[in-house]
Enzyme design. Sequence first.
Site, PDB file in Angstrom:
ATOM      1  N   GLN A   1      -7.535   0.158   4.001  1.00  0.00           N
ATOM      2  CA  GLN A   1      -7.595  -0.982   4.649  1.00  0.00           C
ATOM      3  C   GLN A   1      -9.196  -0.971   4.385  1.00  0.00           C
ATOM      4  O   GLN A   1     -10.562  -2.011   5.360  1.00  0.00           O
ATOM      5  CB  GLN A   1      -7.956   0.117   6.403  1.00  0.00           C
ATOM      6  CG  GLN A   1      -6.781   0.582   6.685  1.00  0.00           C
ATOM      7  CD  GLN A   1      -6.510  -0.782   7.023  1.00  0.00           C
ATOM      8  OE1 GLN A   1      -7.134  -1.557   8.180  1.00  0.00           O
ATOM      9  NE2 GLN A   1      -4.701  -0.897   8.140  1.00  0.00           N
TER      10      GLN A   1
ATOM     11  N   THR B   1      10.769  -7.520 -11.445  1.00  0.00           N
ATOM     12  CA  THR B   1      10.370  -8.648 -11.610  1.00  0.00           C
ATOM     13  C   THR B   1       9.228  -8.494 -10.297  1.00  0.00           C
ATOM     14  O   THR B   1      10.121  -8.655  -9.152  1.00  0.00           O
ATOM     15  CB  THR B   1      11.231  -9.567 -11.616  1.00  0.00           C
ATOM     16  OG1 THR B   1      12.710 -10.006 -12.614  1.00  0.00           O
ATOM     17  CG2 THR B   1      11.233 -11.053 -12.062  1.00  0.00           C
TER      18      THR B   1
ATOM     19  N   HIS C   1      -2.013  -7.313   2.350  1.00  0.00           N
ATOM     20  CA  HIS C   1      -1.743  -8.011   4.012  1.00  0.00           C
ATOM     21  C   HIS C   1      -2.419  -7.840   4.646  1.00  0.00           C
ATOM     22  O   HIS C   1      -2.823  -8.589   5.769  1.00  0.00           O
ATOM     23  CB  HIS C   1       0.123  -7.954   4.622  1.00  0.00           C
ATOM     24  CG  HIS C   1      -0.280  -6.247   4.919  1.00  0.00           C
ATOM     25  ND1 HIS C   1       0.113  -6.282   6.323  1.00  0.00           N
ATOM     26  CD2 HIS C   1       0.179  -5.821   4.235  1.00  0.00           C
ATOM     27  CE1 HIS C   1       0.013  -5.089   6.284  1.00  0.00           C
ATOM     28  NE2 HIS C   1       0.413  -4.497   5.335  1.00  0.00           N
TER      29      HIS C   1
ATOM     30  N   GLY D   1       0.748  -0.937  -0.140  1.00  0.00           N
ATOM     31  CA  GLY D   1       0.001   0.154   0.066  1.00  0.00           C
ATOM     32  C   GLY D   1       1.286   1.125   0.019  1.00  0.00           C
ATOM     33  O   GLY D   1       0.557   2.046  -0.592  1.00  0.00           O
TER      34      GLY D   1
ATOM     35  N   CYS E   1       6.268   4.191  17.901  1.00  0.00           N
ATOM     36  CA  CYS E   1       5.780   3.542  16.546  1.00  0.00           C
ATOM     37  C   CYS E   1       7.101   2.911  15.594  1.00  0.00           C
ATOM     38  O   CYS E   1       7.873   3.175  16.163  1.00  0.00           O
ATOM     39  CB  CYS E   1       6.183   5.369  15.500  1.00  0.00           C
ATOM     40  SG  CYS E   1       6.673   6.438  15.481  1.00  0.00           S
TER      41      CYS E   1
ATOM     42  N   ASN F   1      -7.631   4.195   9.048  1.00  0.00           N
ATOM     43  CA  ASN F   1      -7.656   2.522   9.566  1.00  0.00           C
ATOM     44  C   ASN F   1      -7.203   2.673  11.301  1.00  0.00           C
ATOM     45  O   ASN F   1      -7.015   1.953  11.853  1.00  0.00           O
ATOM     46  CB  ASN F   1      -5.692   2.400   9.305  1.00  0.00           C
ATOM     47  CG  ASN F   1      -4.912   4.087   9.481  1.00  0.00           C
ATOM     48  OD1 ASN F   1      -5.536   5.207   8.953  1.00  0.00           O
ATOM     49  ND2 ASN F   1      -4.311   4.379  10.173  1.00  0.00           N
TER      50      ASN F   1
HETATM   51  N1  PLP Z   1      -2.486   2.930   3.468  1.00  0.00           N
HETATM   52  C1  PLP Z   1      -3.042   2.911   5.118  1.00  0.00           C
HETATM   53  C2  PLP Z   1      -4.600   3.399   5.385  1.00  0.00           C
HETATM   54  C3  PLP Z   1      -2.684   1.878   5.767  1.00  0.00           C
HETATM   55  O1  PLP Z   1      -3.234   1.665   6.361  1.00  0.00           O
HETATM   56  C4  PLP Z   1      -1.374   1.585   5.403  1.00  0.00           C
HETATM   57  C5  PLP Z   1      -0.921   0.824   6.111  1.00  0.00           C
HETATM   58  O2  PLP Z   1      -2.064   0.353   7.611  1.00  0.00           O
HETATM   59  C6  PLP Z   1      -0.834   1.995   4.238  1.00  0.00           C
HETATM   60  C7  PLP Z   1      -1.508   1.941   3.623  1.00  0.00           C
HETATM   61  C8  PLP Z   1      -0.128   1.045   3.861  1.00  0.00           C
HETATM   62  O3  PLP Z   1      -0.148  -0.040   3.866  1.00  0.00           O
HETATM   63  P1  PLP Z   1       0.955  -1.540   3.440  1.00  0.00           P
HETATM   64  O4  PLP Z   1       1.128  -1.943   4.538  1.00  0.00           O
HETATM   65  O5  PLP Z   1       1.332  -2.207   2.221  1.00  0.00           O
HETATM   66  O6  PLP Z   1       2.597  -0.421   2.816  1.00  0.00           O
END
Ligand code: PLP
Length: 375
Positions: A168, A227, A190, A71, A310, A140
């Site tokens: 999320q 890749t 994930h 993400g 964090c 989130n």
């Molecule tokens: N965006 C949101 C709202 C998230 O909660 C998160 C991860 O907690 C991310 C992006 C980042 O995703 P990733 O862990 O796959 O990099």
Amino acid sequence: MMEVCYLDANATQPLRPVARDAVLAAFTVTGNPSSVHAAGRAARRVMEDAREVIASGFGGRAQDLIMTSGGTEADALAIHALGRGRRLIVSAIEHDAIRSAAEDAVVVPVDQSGIVDLDALALLLADGVPSLVCLMLANNETGVIQPVEQAAALCRQYSAVLHVDAVQAAGRIPVKLDRLNAHSLAISSHKLGGPAGVGALLLAPDAPFAAALIGGGGQERGRRGGTPTVALVAGFAAAAQEAATDDLMAVAALRDRAERAAVGCGAVVCGDPVQRLPNTTCLALPGVAAGVQVIALDLEKIAVSAGAACSSGKVRTSHVLQAMGLGALAGQAIRVSLPWNVTTADINTFAAGYARVAARLAAGTPTENHGPTFR
Ligand code: PLP
């Protein structure tokens, strides 16, 4: 192994067996999907079948789906590729994946429930400056669902581009890029029960994609070099497919039970009563630092989020809860997020553990405030 009541799905979900099986099966395929020979074609077939499943599942076309490492990269790619020559506008509650890639952005406030102020957005867009707006579909920390369709209508009215962080929301509520009418969507494997290390940026057919973030060998139609890990993409697709069949009402009923139990012990629900993800609740226990609550629940073998540190080890208070104007409560809230395989027994464990913790902490455990952090 120690039995843990895992209620931190928004950090990461347990791997779905169908996803694990798909990953293991695809790991036996040897070719590079860019190779022209039979082995390469076999790998390409796995990759393209998975691409089709993911793209159609989220309301887009296979040729518009760019696989990424997750993400965070999908968000960074959206800002890089769609933001070129545009002013950046982000909501006050975006994830750090957006905030860190958009440091000079104009920030749109949210109300006390954590919903973006669309009037403020409209006012900004009305000046006609070409803009890229970033708005998450669901937060989130609180699970609060944002009015993305209305934001998209505003953006289209003022010829602005809209990127939606659906990391999320995907797998927790139905998410369709074409119905939202946005320009792009970030998703992450994930968070919906697939393997970590893979995600995607899904583009609308009219998304103004200017340039890749990673050039490399021209993979992903020149929009993301490197890749791909075919096996992870296969696991992502299997997880997304299964997540679409999850019983969201059953998850919401369990979340509500957990919430009622906590409220009975004095907790305040942040982001209630607006529409939220069915699996998420953000519970503040007045006067008790979030980090203390997380550690106390951990001792009860209950995994939830917040905490003193964090990922970089720094202590900080939630920018989301601060933006909602929660004051001191912003440092006293934990996030409880139910995974796809949550059981009634998990919620019973949580309710009993939370009651013990709340009683003990309210009785005078130190409340030094380390502030919550969320991933
Ligand atoms: N965006 C949101 C709202 C998230 O909660 C998160 C991860 O907690 C991310 C992006 C980042 O995703 P990733 O862990 O796959 O990099």
